[in-house]
Scaffold this active site. Structure first.
Site, PDB file in Angstrom:
ATOM      1  N   ARG A  65       0.829  -1.216   0.000  1.00 54.01           N
ATOM      2  CA  ARG A  65       0.000   0.000   0.000  1.00 54.01           C
ATOM      3  C   ARG A  65       0.860   1.262   0.000  1.00 54.01           C
ATOM      4  NH1 ARG A  65      -5.066  -2.135   3.591  1.00 54.01           N
ATOM      5  NH2 ARG A  65      -6.302  -2.682   1.768  1.00 54.01           N
TER       6      ARG A  65
ATOM      7  N   LYS B 229     -19.063 -16.564   1.806  1.00 58.02           N
ATOM      8  CA  LYS B 229     -20.493 -16.407   2.063  1.00 58.02           C
ATOM      9  C   LYS B 229     -21.271 -15.704   0.966  1.00 58.02           C
ATOM     10  CE  LYS B 229     -20.359 -16.213   7.071  1.00 58.02           C
ATOM     11  NZ  LYS B 229     -20.456 -15.271   8.182  1.00 58.02           N
TER      12      LYS B 229
ATOM     13  N   GLY C  81      -8.579  -7.888  -1.430  1.00 55.28           N
ATOM     14  CA  GLY C  81      -8.838  -8.883  -0.397  1.00 55.28           C
ATOM     15  C   GLY C  81      -8.190 -10.213  -0.705  1.00 55.28           C
TER      16      GLY C  81
ATOM     17  N   GLY D  13     -12.912  -3.985   0.327  1.00 55.42           N
ATOM     18  CA  GLY D  13     -14.262  -3.470   0.579  1.00 55.42           C
ATOM     19  C   GLY D  13     -14.688  -2.472  -0.482  1.00 55.42           C
TER      20      GLY D  13
HETATM   21  P1  AMP Z   1     -14.293 -13.923   1.310  1.00 54.62           P
HETATM   22  O1  AMP Z   1     -13.654 -13.069   2.374  1.00 54.62           O
HETATM   23  O2  AMP Z   1     -15.788 -13.933   1.363  1.00 54.62           O
HETATM   24  O3  AMP Z   1     -13.746 -13.640  -0.063  1.00 54.62           O
HETATM   25  O4  AMP Z   1     -13.922 -15.409   1.673  1.00 54.62           O
HETATM   26  C1  AMP Z   1     -12.617 -15.872   1.647  1.00 54.62           C
HETATM   27  C2  AMP Z   1     -12.539 -17.106   2.455  1.00 54.62           C
HETATM   28  O5  AMP Z   1     -13.415 -18.077   1.935  1.00 54.62           O
HETATM   29  C3  AMP Z   1     -11.170 -17.719   2.445  1.00 54.62           C
HETATM   30  O6  AMP Z   1     -10.625 -17.630   3.725  1.00 54.62           O
HETATM   31  C4  AMP Z   1     -11.422 -19.164   2.047  1.00 54.62           C
HETATM   32  O7  AMP Z   1     -10.716 -20.083   2.832  1.00 54.62           O
HETATM   33  C5  AMP Z   1     -12.909 -19.337   2.283  1.00 54.62           C
HETATM   34  N1  AMP Z   1     -13.477 -20.406   1.447  1.00 54.62           N
HETATM   35  C6  AMP Z   1     -13.408 -20.527   0.114  1.00 54.62           C
HETATM   36  N2  AMP Z   1     -13.990 -21.662  -0.294  1.00 54.62           N
HETATM   37  C7  AMP Z   1     -14.459 -22.280   0.799  1.00 54.62           C
HETATM   38  C8  AMP Z   1     -15.151 -23.498   1.023  1.00 54.62           C
HETATM   39  N3  AMP Z   1     -15.475 -24.319   0.021  1.00 54.62           N
HETATM   40  N4  AMP Z   1     -15.467 -23.830   2.283  1.00 54.62           N
HETATM   41  C9  AMP Z   1     -15.128 -23.004   3.308  1.00 54.62           C
HETATM   42  N5  AMP Z   1     -14.478 -21.839   3.161  1.00 54.62           N
HETATM   43  C10 AMP Z   1     -14.147 -21.472   1.922  1.00 54.62           C
END
Ligand code: AMP
Length: 396
Positions: free
Chosen positions: A36, A202, A353, A376
């Site tokens: 950054r 999620k 991210g 974000g």
């Molecule tokens: P996000 O911050 O929503 O982009 O989520 C990223 C996180 O999602 C990472 O830490 C991954 O380990 C997790 N992730 C990705 N695929 C899976 C999965 N199939 N089951 C559980 N966690 C997951």
């Protein structure tokens, strides 16, 4: 772009307040990743070369307690910036008062001052994060013009971005200009076919992103943990895989609305525990065993996604395809990363991210047109929502 950029400003001899994003990861007072800082150098060097007096503002972490204050002191960043620039960077240990005002007054053309963590102001009533009008006005009184180059906080209306901007002539810096151009063009005037790839944990975190991209992209690929709620909505048994029960109805609606626009995994690497040491096997999405969980996309899925991607002219990727932090579940993310990197004639953009971290971890930084520095903020952009930090800047 429609907003004033740094080149539209007369900065020579002026005190230029610059909001940068120095929110770098730190461990025991040491910077562990200075990306950054590097990303803000173009703007800082331009202003030095054009004989401005620079006053830099940034937040670092969250400040809720006295302990947070000690942990999130910006002084080490001033020291590192000084090394990188090869010149003194004056540091004000306070965010307001005599010390700061005296140091600003004694700046000469080409000098650089970094102000203490703007979120120190949050300890006494969230003045920075709550965009306290008196604080924005006070900071603005220290300078002549304002440059906002902090894309990472552009989705928030804080005193150090929106507050200051409302009192001074303002422009975006080079980093902000680049971020807005890449993300804005991709979403609002993409060269087609436009393929979006979304992953991560999620559905609930990315509902608006999915909805907006289903509207704007030609194909939307969904992988990662969030794919399983969609697969469940299709009536599949997903074993112990990540599920958001309360989003199944939403997923059903999105599936109906999207038709063949939405692409889901066809196989998955399942594990008998959430661990890199767990037993693993690749199964079809129709054969997930009851006590196993899908932690990565399988090889047929990577092939399918690569096939969807191959004709794309614009690609936006946000979120890993599996639990890429564990080597046994990184293949899907690596495969997708490779497939995007192989596209020769496409604009390829990685939202910040985790997906940006995955690209860096794999050493693919040079293979993408743009890797966003703001997780974000880039998600907010992909939702189709205007960023307050950009909106508050003067129009050209
Ligand atoms: P996000 O911050 O929503 O982009 O989520 C990223 C996180 O999602 C990472 O830490 C991954 O380990 C997790 N992730 C990705 N695929 C899976 C999965 N199939 N089951 C559980 N966690 C997951």
């Amino acid at each position: 772009m429609a907003k004033k950029t740094i080149k539209d400003l007369q900065v020579e001899g002026k005190t230029v307040l610059v909001r940068v994003d120095f929110n770098v990861p730190m461990k025991d007072g040491k910077i562990t990743d200075e990306n950054r800082i590097q990303a803000s150098l173009e703007t800082i060097k331009y202003l030095i070369d054009h004989q401005a007096k620079l006053v830099l503002f940034s937040h670092l972490g969250k400040v809720k307690t006295e302990e947070d204050k000690a942990k999130n002191d910006l002084k080490p960043v001033a020291e590192r910036l000084s090394q990188i620039l090869g010149k003194e960077v004056v540091f004000s240990s306070v965010t307001r008062g005599q010390e700061l005002e005296d140091k600003v007054k004694s700046l000469k053309a080409g000098d650089v001052l970094l102000v203490q963590n703007t979120r120190y102001e949050d300890l006494d009533g969230k003045k920075e994060s709550g965009n306290d009008p008196e604080l924005g006005k006070y900071w603005a009184s220290l300078g002549d013009v304002f440059v906002n180059d902090a894309f990472g906080t552009a989705h928030r209306a804080h005193a150090s971005n929106v507050g200051i901007a409302s009192h001074l002539e303002s422009a975006v810096g080079f980093l902000m200009e680049k971020e807005v151009k890449f993300l804005g063009d991709a979403v609002d005037q993409p060269v087609r076919p436009f393929v979006a790839i979304l992953g991560g944990a999620k559905v609930s975190d990315k509902i608006k992103v999915i909805e907006n991209l289903l509207d704007k992209a030609d194909k939307v690929i969904i992988g990662g943990g969030m794919a399983f709620t969609f697969l469940k909505a299709q009536g599949k048994e997903i074993g112990q895989s990540l599920l958001e029960e309360d989003r199944i109805e939403l997923a059903k609606r999105l599936l109906e609305q999207a038709g063949d626009k939405l692409i889901l995994p066809v196989d998955t690497t399942v594990a008998d525990a959430f661990s890199n040491e767990a037993n693993i096997k690749v199964v079809s999405i129709d054969d997930i065993p009851a006590n196993w969980q899908g932690l990565d996309c399988g090889p047929k899925t990577v092939e399918l996604f690569a096939d969807v991607l191959k004709d794309a002219k614009t690609v936006v990727w946000n979120g890993p395809m599996g639990v890429f932090e564990m080597p046994n579940f990184a293949k899907g993310t690596i495969g997708v990363c490779q497939a995007i990197a192989d596209l020769e004639d496409a604009t390829t953009i990685v939202g910040g991210g985790d997906s940006a971290a995955a690209v860096a971890q794999l050493g693919y930084e040079d293979k993408f047109s743009h890797i966003s520095t703001g997780g974000g903020a880039s998600l907010t952009y992909l939702e189709g929502v205007d960023l307050p930090g950009v909106v508050s800047i003067d129009d050209k």
